[in-house]
Design a protein around this motif. Structure first.
Motif, PDB file in Angstrom:
ATOM      1  N   HIS A   1       0.855  -1.189   0.000  1.00 12.56           N
ATOM      2  CA  HIS A   1       0.000   0.000   0.000  1.00 12.56           C
ATOM      3  C   HIS A   1       0.891   1.239   0.000  1.00 12.56           C
ATOM      4  O   HIS A   1       1.810   1.355   0.813  1.00 12.56           O
ATOM      5  N   TYR A   2       0.634   2.146  -0.933  1.00 15.02           N
ATOM      6  CA  TYR A   2       1.465   3.336  -1.080  1.00 15.02           C
ATOM      7  C   TYR A   2       0.593   4.589  -1.107  1.00 15.02           C
ATOM      8  O   TYR A   2      -0.451   4.613  -1.764  1.00 15.02           O
ATOM      9  N   MET A   3       1.045   5.629  -0.419  1.00 16.73           N
ATOM     10  CA  MET A   3       0.441   6.950  -0.494  1.00 16.73           C
ATOM     11  C   MET A   3       1.496   7.892  -1.071  1.00 16.73           C
ATOM     12  O   MET A   3       2.630   7.939  -0.575  1.00 16.73           O
ATOM     13  N   LEU A   4       1.119   8.627  -2.117  1.00 17.18           N
ATOM     14  CA  LEU A   4       2.035   9.570  -2.728  1.00 17.18           C
ATOM     15  C   LEU A   4       1.365  10.938  -2.854  1.00 17.18           C
ATOM     16  O   LEU A   4       0.142  11.034  -2.967  1.00 17.18           O
ATOM     17  N   GLU A   5       2.179  11.978  -2.845  1.00 17.92           N
ATOM     18  CA  GLU A   5       1.683  13.325  -3.094  1.00 17.92           C
ATOM     19  C   GLU A   5       2.314  13.820  -4.380  1.00 17.92           C
ATOM     20  O   GLU A   5       3.552  13.880  -4.500  1.00 17.92           O
ATOM     21  N   CYS A   6       1.475  14.159  -5.355  1.00 12.40           N
ATOM     22  CA  CYS A   6       1.946  14.572  -6.677  1.00 12.40           C
ATOM     23  C   CYS A   6       1.794  16.089  -6.812  1.00 12.40           C
ATOM     24  O   CYS A   6       0.677  16.618  -6.744  1.00 12.40           O
ATOM     25  N   GLN A   7       2.910  16.773  -7.010  1.00 17.99           N
ATOM     26  CA  GLN A   7       2.879  18.230  -7.137  1.00 17.99           C
ATOM     27  C   GLN A   7       2.274  18.681  -8.460  1.00 17.99           C
ATOM     28  O   GLN A   7       1.762  19.786  -8.568  1.00 17.99           O
ATOM     29  N   GLN A   8       2.350  17.830  -9.471  1.00 14.78           N
ATOM     30  CA  GLN A   8       1.788  18.165 -10.785  1.00 14.78           C
ATOM     31  C   GLN A   8       0.878  17.031 -11.265  1.00 14.78           C
ATOM     32  O   GLN A   8       1.177  16.333 -12.242  1.00 14.78           O
ATOM     33  N   PRO A   9      -0.250  16.824 -10.572  1.00 10.81           N
ATOM     34  CA  PRO A   9      -1.116  15.681 -10.895  1.00 10.81           C
ATOM     35  C   PRO A   9      -1.672  15.724 -12.318  1.00 10.81           C
ATOM     36  O   PRO A   9      -1.958  14.684 -12.901  1.00 10.81           O
ATOM     37  N   ASP A  10      -1.807  16.932 -12.892  1.00 12.44           N
ATOM     38  CA  ASP A  10      -2.327  17.026 -14.256  1.00 12.44           C
ATOM     39  C   ASP A  10      -1.375  16.406 -15.276  1.00 12.44           C
ATOM     40  O   ASP A  10      -1.784  16.028 -16.372  1.00 12.44           O
ATOM     41  N   ASP A  11      -0.094  16.306 -14.902  1.00  9.52           N
ATOM     42  CA  ASP A  11       0.895  15.699 -15.805  1.00  9.52           C
ATOM     43  C   ASP A  11       0.894  14.169 -15.704  1.00  9.52           C
ATOM     44  O   ASP A  11       1.521  13.489 -16.516  1.00  9.52           O
ATOM     45  N   LEU A  12       0.205  13.650 -14.694  1.00 12.91           N
ATOM     46  CA  LEU A  12       0.165  12.197 -14.492  1.00 12.91           C
ATOM     47  C   LEU A  12      -0.945  11.616 -15.365  1.00 12.91           C
ATOM     48  O   LEU A  12      -2.106  11.583 -14.977  1.00 12.91           O
ATOM     49  N   LYS A  13      -0.579  11.175 -16.544  1.00 11.04           N
ATOM     50  CA  LYS A  13      -1.566  10.708 -17.523  1.00 11.04           C
ATOM     51  C   LYS A  13      -1.813   9.203 -17.444  1.00 11.04           C
ATOM     52  O   LYS A  13      -2.869   8.713 -17.819  1.00 11.04           O
ATOM     53  N   GLN A  14      -0.793   8.438 -16.987  1.00 11.11           N
ATOM     54  CA  GLN A  14      -0.951   6.982 -16.981  1.00 11.11           C
ATOM     55  C   GLN A  14      -0.008   6.332 -15.977  1.00 11.11           C
ATOM     56  O   GLN A  14       0.932   6.957 -15.483  1.00 11.11           O
ATOM     57  N   LEU A  15      -0.290   5.081 -15.674  1.00 13.17           N
ATOM     58  CA  LEU A  15       0.626   4.210 -14.940  1.00 13.17           C
ATOM     59  C   LEU A  15       1.106   3.143 -15.909  1.00 13.17           C
ATOM     60  O   LEU A  15       0.344   2.671 -16.754  1.00 13.17           O
ATOM     61  N   ASP A  16       2.365   2.767 -15.788  1.00 15.66           N
ATOM     62  CA  ASP A  16       2.956   1.743 -16.651  1.00 15.66           C
ATOM     63  C   ASP A  16       3.527   0.641 -15.759  1.00 15.66           C
ATOM     64  O   ASP A  16       4.518   0.845 -15.058  1.00 15.66           O
ATOM     65  N   LEU A  17       2.888  -0.532 -15.789  1.00 14.12           N
ATOM     66  CA  LEU A  17       3.298  -1.636 -14.923  1.00 14.12           C
ATOM     67  C   LEU A  17       4.232  -2.627 -15.618  1.00 14.12           C
ATOM     68  O   LEU A  17       4.422  -3.744 -15.149  1.00 14.12           O
ATOM     69  N   ALA A  18       4.834  -2.211 -16.738  1.00 13.47           N
ATOM     70  CA  ALA A  18       5.737  -3.104 -17.471  1.00 13.47           C
ATOM     71  C   ALA A  18       6.862  -3.617 -16.573  1.00 13.47           C
ATOM     72  O   ALA A  18       7.229  -4.795 -16.620  1.00 13.47           O
TER      73      ALA A  18
ATOM     74  N   GLN B   1     -13.177   3.312 -13.270  1.00 15.60           N
ATOM     75  CA  GLN B   1     -13.069   2.352 -14.358  1.00 15.60           C
ATOM     76  C   GLN B   1     -12.398   1.081 -13.862  1.00 15.60           C
ATOM     77  O   GLN B   1     -11.652   1.096 -12.891  1.00 15.60           O
ATOM     78  N   GLY B   2     -12.700  -0.018 -14.505  1.00 17.67           N
ATOM     79  CA  GLY B   2     -12.064  -1.286 -14.198  1.00 17.67           C
ATOM     80  C   GLY B   2     -11.456  -1.848 -15.464  1.00 17.67           C
ATOM     81  O   GLY B   2     -12.059  -1.754 -16.541  1.00 17.67           O
ATOM     82  N   LEU B   3     -10.263  -2.408 -15.353  1.00 14.98           N
ATOM     83  CA  LEU B   3      -9.614  -2.989 -16.518  1.00 14.98           C
ATOM     84  C   LEU B   3      -8.622  -4.053 -16.078  1.00 14.98           C
ATOM     85  O   LEU B   3      -8.303  -4.177 -14.895  1.00 14.98           O
ATOM     86  N   GLU B   4      -8.160  -4.819 -17.029  1.00 16.96           N
ATOM     87  CA  GLU B   4      -7.186  -5.882 -16.766  1.00 16.96           C
ATOM     88  C   GLU B   4      -5.892  -5.567 -17.500  1.00 16.96           C
ATOM     89  O   GLU B   4      -5.901  -5.318 -18.713  1.00 16.96           O
ATOM     90  N   LEU B   5      -4.793  -5.571 -16.762  1.00 17.64           N
ATOM     91  CA  LEU B   5      -3.483  -5.336 -17.351  1.00 17.64           C
ATOM     92  C   LEU B   5      -2.730  -6.652 -17.467  1.00 17.64           C
ATOM     93  O   LEU B   5      -2.881  -7.554 -16.639  1.00 17.64           O
ATOM     94  N   THR B   6      -1.919  -6.769 -18.521  1.00 13.54           N
ATOM     95  CA  THR B   6      -1.109  -7.953 -18.779  1.00 13.54           C
ATOM     96  C   THR B   6       0.277  -7.492 -19.231  1.00 13.54           C
ATOM     97  O   THR B   6       0.476  -6.308 -19.529  1.00 13.54           O
ATOM     98  N   PRO B   7       1.253  -8.405 -19.308  1.00 14.56           N
ATOM     99  CA  PRO B   7       2.563  -8.001 -19.805  1.00 14.56           C
ATOM    100  C   PRO B   7       2.493  -7.389 -21.208  1.00 14.56           C
ATOM    101  O   PRO B   7       3.281  -6.508 -21.552  1.00 14.56           O
ATOM    102  N   ALA B   8       1.536  -7.840 -22.002  1.00 13.90           N
ATOM    103  CA  ALA B   8       1.386  -7.292 -23.363  1.00 13.90           C
ATOM    104  C   ALA B   8       0.676  -5.943 -23.356  1.00 13.90           C
ATOM    105  O   ALA B   8       0.839  -5.146 -24.280  1.00 13.90           O
ATOM    106  N   GLN B   9      -0.134  -5.688 -22.325  1.00 12.85           N
ATOM    107  CA  GLN B   9      -0.867  -4.417 -22.216  1.00 12.85           C
ATOM    108  C   GLN B   9      -0.729  -3.927 -20.775  1.00 12.85           C
ATOM    109  O   GLN B   9      -1.632  -4.105 -19.949  1.00 12.85           O
ATOM    110  N   PRO B  10       0.437  -3.306 -20.438  1.00 13.14           N
ATOM    111  CA  PRO B  10       0.727  -2.998 -19.035  1.00 13.14           C
ATOM    112  C   PRO B  10       0.366  -1.589 -18.586  1.00 13.14           C
ATOM    113  O   PRO B  10       0.678  -1.215 -17.462  1.00 13.14           O
ATOM    114  N   THR B  11      -0.295  -0.767 -19.456  1.00 14.83           N
ATOM    115  CA  THR B  11      -0.525   0.612 -19.063  1.00 14.83           C
ATOM    116  C   THR B  11      -2.009   0.900 -18.821  1.00 14.83           C
ATOM    117  O   THR B  11      -2.879   0.256 -19.398  1.00 14.83           O
TER     118      THR B  11
END
Length: 202
Positions: A149-166, A189-199
């Motif tokens: 479990h992680y808590m982060l504070e983002c100073q520029q949240p508008d620049d955070l467009k995606q997460l990449d779990l590759a 939203q709900g979605l499934e990520l895989t090694p082929a689609q990690p974002t």
């Protein structure tokens, strides 16, 4: 109290918001605890993990719940030096959320982190209640999960467009898919990520 802090925002949506749910966190602790116990056991599937993500203003909250098998290759208490080394290595990787989730934008700083598992009990016991509970689970031969479990504070949240779990898939190759529940600026939203689609996009 720290376990599955994100359970209530998702369970109560659309009746409440993450902020409202967190205000009632202490009151609903028993509900949370029961949900964590039964939910994680019911959803326990080797190769699969769950990730909850909340982006609310500058606050980014991530919770990964995975069978230990996906991250260390086994679920029994680590007794041999080789098993202990695997647990230590996995824990070390989980200490680096920026790498695991591709947090290269948004200027996000980690403010709080918690890693919990029966496999971690020997080296870093949690509070007494959690330790006894996890210790019993390990000896009962039940499935072992690892929760990060992680808590982060983002100073520029508008620049955070995606997460990449590759990188997460690369470092833990036994993880084949991750079921994601996301609450962000554009709703849920709900979605499934895989090694082929990690974002995933916010």
């Amino acid at each position: 109290m720290r376990r599955l802090l994100l359970a209530l925002p998702f369970a109560l949506l659309p009746l409440t918001s993450p902020v409202t749910a967190n205000e009632h966190e202490h009151k609903d602790h028993h509900h949370e605890h029961d949900h964590a116990e039964h939910g994680s056991l019911d959803a326990h599937e080797h190769g699969a993990a769950q990730l909850n993500v909340v982006l609310d203003g500058k606050a980014l909250e991530l919770q990964l719940d995975s069978p230990a098998m996906n991250l260390v290759g086994f679920e029994h208490a680590a007794k041999s030096d080789a098993d202990k080394a695997k647990v230590s290595a996995a824990r070390s990787e989980l200490e680096k959320p920026h790498a695991l989730f591709g947090l290269t934008t948004g200027d996000c700083a980690l403010t709080k982190k918690s890693l919990e598992s029966p496999l971690f009990s020997a080296s870093a016991p949690a509070e007494k209640h959690d330790h006894d509970h996890d210790h019993k689970k390990a000896h009962d031969g039940e499935h072992s999960d690892i929760e990060a479990h992680y808590m982060l504070e983002c100073q520029q949240p508008d620049d955070l467009k995606q997460l990449d779990l590759a990188e997460l898939f690369k470092r833990f190759p036994s993880t084949e898919k991750i079921q994601v529940q996301l609450i962000g600026p554009n709703g849920q939203q709900g979605l499934e990520l895989t090694p082929a689609q990690p974002t995933l996009s916010f």
